[in-house]
Design an enzyme around this catalytic site. Structure first.
Site, mmCIF file in Angstrom:
data_model
loop_
_atom_site.group_PDB
_atom_site.id
_atom_site.type_symbol
_atom_site.label_atom_id
_atom_site.label_comp_id
_atom_site.label_asym_id
_atom_site.label_seq_id
_atom_site.Cartn_x
_atom_site.Cartn_y
_atom_site.Cartn_z
ATOM 1 N N ASN A 251 42.414 34.937 44.510
ATOM 2 C CA ASN A 251 41.388 35.379 43.568
ATOM 3 C C ASN A 251 42.045 35.595 42.205
ATOM 4 O OD1 ASN A 251 39.444 36.745 42.134
ATOM 5 N ND2 ASN A 251 39.263 38.473 43.552
ATOM 6 N N PHE A 252 41.646 34.803 41.210
ATOM 7 C CA PHE A 252 42.296 34.889 39.888
ATOM 8 C C PHE A 252 41.861 36.128 39.100
ATOM 9 C CE2 PHE A 252 43.591 30.180 38.923
ATOM 10 C CZ PHE A 252 44.183 30.094 40.171
ATOM 11 N N LYS A 253 40.778 36.778 39.546
ATOM 12 C CA LYS A 253 40.251 37.953 38.826
ATOM 13 C C LYS A 253 40.145 37.657 37.331
ATOM 14 C CE LYS A 253 41.363 41.313 42.360
ATOM 15 N NZ LYS A 253 41.840 42.669 42.671
ATOM 16 N N HIS B 30 32.632 41.220 46.225
ATOM 17 C CA HIS B 30 33.985 41.733 46.050
ATOM 18 C C HIS B 30 33.922 43.194 45.610
ATOM 19 C CE1 HIS B 30 37.972 42.414 44.314
ATOM 20 N NE2 HIS B 30 38.369 41.465 45.153
ATOM 21 N N GLU C 2 38.801 44.496 52.829
ATOM 22 C CA GLU C 2 39.812 45.002 51.891
ATOM 23 C C GLU C 2 39.549 46.480 51.591
ATOM 24 O OE1 GLU C 2 41.169 41.808 48.786
ATOM 25 O OE2 GLU C 2 39.080 42.329 48.363
ATOM 26 N N ILE D 264 43.701 47.877 47.072
ATOM 27 C CA ILE D 264 43.668 46.684 46.207
ATOM 28 C C ILE D 264 44.567 46.910 44.984
ATOM 29 C CG2 ILE D 264 42.194 45.302 44.678
ATOM 30 C CD1 ILE D 264 39.952 45.618 46.685
ATOM 31 N N GLY E 277 46.762 44.480 48.789
ATOM 32 C CA GLY E 277 48.185 44.798 48.828
ATOM 33 C C GLY E 277 49.057 43.725 49.445
ATOM 34 N N ALA F 187 45.572 38.524 45.219
ATOM 35 C CA ALA F 187 45.395 38.380 43.785
ATOM 36 C C ALA F 187 46.667 38.794 43.041
ATOM 37 C CB ALA F 187 44.195 39.193 43.308
ATOM 38 N N SER F 188 46.720 40.051 42.615
ATOM 39 C CA SER F 188 47.778 40.475 41.698
ATOM 40 C C SER F 188 49.185 40.260 42.242
ATOM 41 C CB SER F 188 47.586 41.944 41.310
ATOM 42 O OG SER F 188 47.615 42.760 42.452
#
Lengths: 226, 226, 226, 226
Positions: B13-15, B97, B145, B150, B185, B206-207
């Site tokens: 997920n590029f957010k 989400h 999630e 997150i 995470g 993602a991150s």
């Protein structure tokens, strides 16, 4: 054309019609470009998010976002980041459209965000009072649209001319630098002329052109009496 | 790769990070493609709305929307229409989400809409109960999630393994055709392996990858222990 | 009467009609009490927030909130705290009414919150699929109401009987402890009988009674064929 | 006391603390009444929806709603109808509190609605720009509160005095009839004096009093330096 300086301006909101989706969004924007080139009128287009970069790559006229979210870069899945819109080719954005109303605090936040990025802000409002409030937030444009007339085919300039003149008066009192557009039910040259006569510096429109049998001809008619 | 059939699947997920916006979104997606090609793992990417068509034009791996609105074509300024996402190149979408939660009725409406268009639905949920509820709506995937994890760097598979196993159990009871992913995470090969050992058929992340010094290497590590 | 155990149950949602506001809310609740006393049917009332404590002080029949927010005590100006509703006299609450839809995660959170306080949860849903999803969240009741029939005068039991039977079937499969109500367009004894014949353990209704010339008589008719 | 005319005014927002719920809401309002009687200061209270009628029945000082919805009587389950608030004893309402932000169009709609019913409107805002916008909507009061200071114990009058003076200036330019309050972090007599010195005609406060060991004493201190 400069989105901000060259008025009168016509902003065509593509909304989420199938007639203005994907390949047809590119075609519609190209028709707008053609009319702008032929007539010298400043016409901007606001395609759907996922069509924006394609449209911006295909035409020279100004392209705007339909909505930008009041966020800074980070974890905001599904939101529209101003920087992303800018890089995709948006030179401004609609804010608080009647079909995508925003919190007062968020309207302010998005105006500030896009100003930082040198993008143009067009705040949509629903009556004279909210137009006055929006003007106090110092956007580039306000576009007043009585929601009950949107998509009705009955032009605001005829049904509620006092909303247009009242909005112009209210804005000039609070912040004369803010330009006033009007919308809702506008589709013909007479509608556009009437809007201009009432003091509007341009129009915001959608279904009247998008759903026309021949959008290019409808646009040509729209700008024929300026 | 088929978004739906080839599991384990990794969905990135590029957010709305600057690190995954515009040109950098295309680069990140290309890195994902490279790792998918090298390792044979099914990796899908979910870029921002305005980056989606560019990304979809640049890579062969599956591209997903981060969000689609529960609308039909028409006057819905600023919303994401499923048909527009599809034509822009989306083969599926995240739904609900944690950063873009939806009304229960709208979660159902979007699952139905994308099913009509033969697109893949991935419903995000926050705990075992909402995972069970989502499974009853018959999406292709649920991705559980815990929101507090997150972006935390603490993998759900370690911090709350019972959420993953509980979700798998609940889903299998209600609708065994629904596949279960987990997220929050997750960033390393150990995290991914642990998620798989707990019964998850893939991960949503993602991150941990996007903000890594070298996202390609981070991805390679992620899929190294499958 | 116990809100939960004594079925069939009739829940009268006062909504925000002037006919069910303030002093008239107390009168309407008293009429409900009278019919409950005379007929032995379990009738509960859901007055507006600001009328709830007065109504609860005036009648013995169960009083419910129309909505409770997914919050814990603290800084949440304008929200409805479960503990406040309980102390004001609410023995349960509607959740996710079609006129006050909630996020999936919030539906779950409110069910859990009111369960902790030993209050009864009635989750409203709009079709068979969302009913199934709601059942997975283990509320006391689900109340299925096709939104297009609400306030229409056309009873769901006649217009869409398969929504009622489908909901009953779906709930029984997922969680047989959850009781199923139906609503939308219900106002007569025939409607109530038809709902019961389709498997519903009660009804949720509003305008059919509230706006009747004689609400007490309308209620008497409603419960006459049980 | 008249909610509108007698300034300086202190508005105590009860929020949704357990310390200001139910029986304790009545006690807290009674303490406010006592301090108002002793000192002659205009103190208003804004209890939770379900406590409002009880509180209004127990004290003589003005009682306000924490929120009113932008609706007309009808089918709006779970919403707060202005007429219901009025009949329950509310003489005004907070609008757009930072914990219950509203759409720009809805802020305007609620101001208009409560004006029709001769109720007092207090629009909460988060910075100088939104204060200016709110003033253009012609409410009775605006109450500016930088959200990051709410509940912080750091008074706005000390941390961001320019927000207060800027708000006063902006409002006076747009509509000098609108009165300006300030809030966030205010709890002592020094805070209140500083707010007044910066041009505010009163304060909006909450946790500083509600969570004090002795709320009555805290209130006495608050108004001691006026």
């Amino acid at each position: 054309m400069e989105l901000k300086e060259d008025t009168p301006i016509v902003i065509l909101n593509f909304k989420t019609y199938l007639e203005s989706t994907g390949e047809r969004a590119v075609e519609l924007a190209s028709a707008c470009q053609k009319v702008a080139d032929e007539t010298g009128v400043n016409i901007a287009v606001a395609p759907q998010h996922m069509d924006l970069s394609r449209v911006a790559g295909a035409v020279e006229i100004p392209v705007m976002a339909q909505h930008i979210d009041p966020i800074r870069a980070g974890g905001h899945t599904g939101s529209v980041l101003a920087e992303c819109a800018l890089e995709a080719g948006a030179r401004g954005t609609l804010i608080n459209h009647s079909e995508r109303r925003m919190l007062l605090a968020d309207v302010e936040a998005v105006i500030s965000r896009v100003r930082e990025l040198d993008m143009v802000s067009v705040v949509c409002t629903n009556n004279v009072q909210t137009t006055a409030a929006a003007a106090a937030l110092e956007p580039d444009f306000v576009a007043v649209e009585p929601p009950e007339l949107i998509g009705s085919g009955i032009p605001v300039s005829k049904a509620e001319p006092e909303v247009v003149t009242g909005s112009v008066d209210a804005v000039k009192k609070i912040n004369p630098d803010v330009k006033v557009l009007c919308g809702a039910g506008i589709s013909t040259g007479d509608d556009m002329k009437a809007a201009r006569d009432l003091g509007a510096e341009g129009v915001l429109l959608a279904s009247g052109i998008i759903l026309a049998d021949d959008p290019e001809r409808a646009l040509l008619d729209l700008v024929s009496k300026i």
